[in-house]
Write a protein that holds these residues in place. Structure first.
Motif, short mmCIF file in Angstrom:
data_model
loop_
_atom_site.label_atom_id
_atom_site.label_comp_id
_atom_site.label_asym_id
_atom_site.label_seq_id
_atom_site.Cartn_x
_atom_site.Cartn_y
_atom_site.Cartn_z
N THR A 58 2.57 5.99 -6.47
CA THR A 58 3.32 4.62 -7.53
C THR A 58 3.87 3.69 -5.84
OG1 THR A 58 5.68 5.84 -7.90
CG2 THR A 58 3.13 5.80 -9.61
N CYS A 59 3.35 3.07 -6.01
CA CYS A 59 3.80 2.22 -5.19
C CYS A 59 5.40 0.40 -5.69
CB CYS A 59 2.65 1.14 -4.62
SG CYS A 59 2.28 2.54 -3.68
N PRO A 60 5.57 0.27 -5.29
CA PRO A 60 6.64 -1.00 -5.19
C PRO A 60 6.35 -2.26 -6.11
CG PRO A 60 6.76 -1.11 -3.06
CD PRO A 60 5.98 0.73 -3.13
N ASP A 61 5.00 -2.55 -5.45
CA ASP A 61 4.44 -3.55 -5.38
C ASP A 61 2.52 -3.51 -5.19
OD1 ASP A 61 3.94 -4.10 -2.29
OD2 ASP A 61 6.40 -4.59 -3.15
N GLU A 62 1.70 -4.78 -5.40
CA GLU A 62 0.33 -4.94 -4.78
C GLU A 62 0.03 -4.67 -3.30
OE1 GLU A 62 -2.01 -7.12 -6.97
OE2 GLU A 62 -1.84 -6.54 -9.04
N ASP A 63 1.07 -5.17 -3.22
CA ASP A 63 1.16 -5.50 -1.61
C ASP A 63 1.06 -4.10 -0.27
OD1 ASP A 63 0.66 -8.61 -1.32
OD2 ASP A 63 2.87 -8.83 -0.63
N THR A 64 2.40 -3.81 -1.09
CA THR A 64 2.52 -1.99 -0.52
C THR A 64 1.08 -1.02 -0.65
OG1 THR A 64 4.84 -2.16 -0.84
CG2 THR A 64 3.70 -0.21 -0.71
N ALA A 65 0.38 -1.55 -1.89
CA ALA A 65 -1.19 -0.60 -2.30
C ALA A 65 -1.95 -1.01 -1.98
CB ALA A 65 -0.76 0.22 -3.43
N ALA A 66 -1.72 -2.33 -1.02
CA ALA A 66 -2.69 -2.60 -0.22
C ALA A 66 -2.52 -2.14 1.03
CB ALA A 66 -3.09 -4.13 -0.41
N SER A 67 -1.56 -2.65 0.86
CA SER A 67 -1.70 -2.17 3.14
C SER A 67 -1.47 -0.72 2.94
CB SER A 67 0.37 -2.23 3.23
OG SER A 67 0.59 -1.91 4.66
N SER B 105 -3.90 -0.33 -9.74
CA SER B 105 -3.84 -0.89 -10.93
C SER B 105 -2.17 -1.10 -11.82
CB SER B 105 -4.56 0.55 -12.27
OG SER B 105 -3.91 1.25 -11.84
N GLY B 106 -2.50 -1.48 -12.44
CA GLY B 106 -1.04 -1.85 -13.06
C GLY B 106 -0.70 -3.77 -13.20
N PRO B 107 0.78 -3.77 -13.64
CA PRO B 107 1.92 -3.10 -13.53
C PRO B 107 1.93 -2.12 -14.50
CG PRO B 107 1.78 -5.16 -13.79
CD PRO B 107 0.55 -4.94 -14.02
N VAL B 108 2.19 -0.89 -14.36
CA VAL B 108 2.99 0.14 -15.01
C VAL B 108 4.11 0.01 -14.77
CG1 VAL B 108 0.98 1.79 -14.03
CG2 VAL B 108 2.83 1.80 -12.90
N ARG B 109 4.91 0.51 -16.12
CA ARG B 109 6.40 0.72 -16.70
C ARG B 109 6.62 2.59 -16.03
NH1 ARG B 109 9.70 -1.74 -20.74
NH2 ARG B 109 11.37 -1.48 -19.89
N SER B 110 7.01 2.55 -14.67
CA SER B 110 7.61 4.27 -14.61
C SER B 110 9.42 4.08 -14.98
CB SER B 110 7.42 4.57 -12.89
OG SER B 110 5.91 3.77 -12.82
N GLU C 124 11.37 1.57 -13.94
CA GLU C 124 11.52 0.45 -12.37
C GLU C 124 9.61 -0.01 -13.14
OE1 GLU C 124 12.16 -0.17 -9.96
OE2 GLU C 124 14.13 0.63 -9.85
N GLY C 125 9.13 -0.83 -12.89
CA GLY C 125 7.47 -1.46 -12.13
C GLY C 125 7.71 -1.22 -11.31
N GLU C 126 5.92 -1.30 -11.04
CA GLU C 126 4.98 0.01 -10.01
C GLU C 126 3.42 -0.52 -10.55
OE1 GLU C 126 7.15 3.73 -8.36
OE2 GLU C 126 5.91 3.93 -10.60
N VAL C 127 3.15 -0.15 -9.28
CA VAL C 127 1.77 -0.32 -9.40
C VAL C 127 0.95 1.09 -9.12
CG1 VAL C 127 1.33 -3.11 -9.21
CG2 VAL C 127 1.37 -1.09 -7.05
N VAL C 128 -0.52 1.52 -9.48
CA VAL C 128 -0.59 2.70 -8.83
C VAL C 128 -1.90 2.55 -8.01
CG1 VAL C 128 -2.05 4.85 -9.88
CG2 VAL C 128 0.11 4.25 -10.75
N LEU C 129 -2.07 3.67 -6.86
CA LEU C 129 -2.62 3.30 -6.06
C LEU C 129 -3.54 4.58 -6.18
CD1 LEU C 129 -4.72 2.68 -3.54
CD2 LEU C 129 -2.30 3.46 -1.75
N THR D 139 4.47 8.93 5.70
CA THR D 139 5.20 7.59 6.71
C THR D 139 5.25 6.83 7.10
OG1 THR D 139 3.37 8.13 8.11
CG2 THR D 139 4.35 9.76 8.11
N ARG D 140 4.14 5.85 5.14
CA ARG D 140 4.30 4.46 5.45
C ARG D 140 4.67 4.09 4.09
NH1 ARG D 140 -0.32 1.91 8.85
NH2 ARG D 140 -0.72 3.39 10.20
N HIS D 141 5.62 4.88 3.40
CA HIS D 141 5.07 4.45 2.20
C HIS D 141 6.81 4.64 1.98
CE1 HIS D 141 5.93 4.45 -2.22
NE2 HIS D 141 4.48 4.61 -2.44
N PRO D 142 7.06 2.85 1.37
CA PRO D 142 8.81 2.53 1.40
C PRO D 142 9.98 3.60 0.31
CG PRO D 142 7.80 1.08 0.04
CD PRO D 142 6.86 1.85 0.38
N TYR D 143 8.93 4.04 -0.37
CA TYR D 143 10.00 5.30 -1.09
C TYR D 143 10.57 6.47 0.01
CZ TYR D 143 8.28 2.98 -5.28
OH TYR D 143 8.41 1.96 -6.25
#
Length: 105
Positions: free
Chosen positions: A10-19, A36-41, A52-57, A75-79
């Protein structure tokens, strides 16, 4: 049928997932990425239940790429702790061959 791996994070937003998806594809650690998403986690975190609202990669790959793919995401994920999971799944032979070819297998 042939087994391949589908990895999810899971990612905080589509931009993070796409990156993350682009980095995995460029490194040839995945053949395909789906966002895909948004999902509610809802989840336990530091003694509380968070929401939180998230997207799934989802990344399609092979077993031999999982460790490197997990490292790339970590190493690249913001969480602080990205929830990375994967499952071996069946794929039809042409799809499995494509995944192997695109990931250097």
């Amino acid at each position: 049928m042939t087994r391949v791996v589908e990895l999810h994070v899971t990612c905080p937003d589509e931009d993070t997932a796409a990156s993350l998806a682009r980095a995995a594809l460029k490194a040839r650690l995945a053949a395909c990425a789906n966002i895909s998403g948004p999902v509610r986690s809802l989840f336990h975190w530091q003694g509380r239940i968070e929401e939180e609202g998230e997207v799934v990669l989802a990344l399609k790959t092979r077993r031999g790429c999982v460790a490197d793919l997990v490292e790339l995401i970590r190493t690249r994920h913001p969480y602080d702790l990205p929830a990375i999971t994967w499952t071996g799944v069946e794929a039809e032979p042409d799809t499995a061959a494509w995944i192997r070819d695109e990931t250097g297998g």
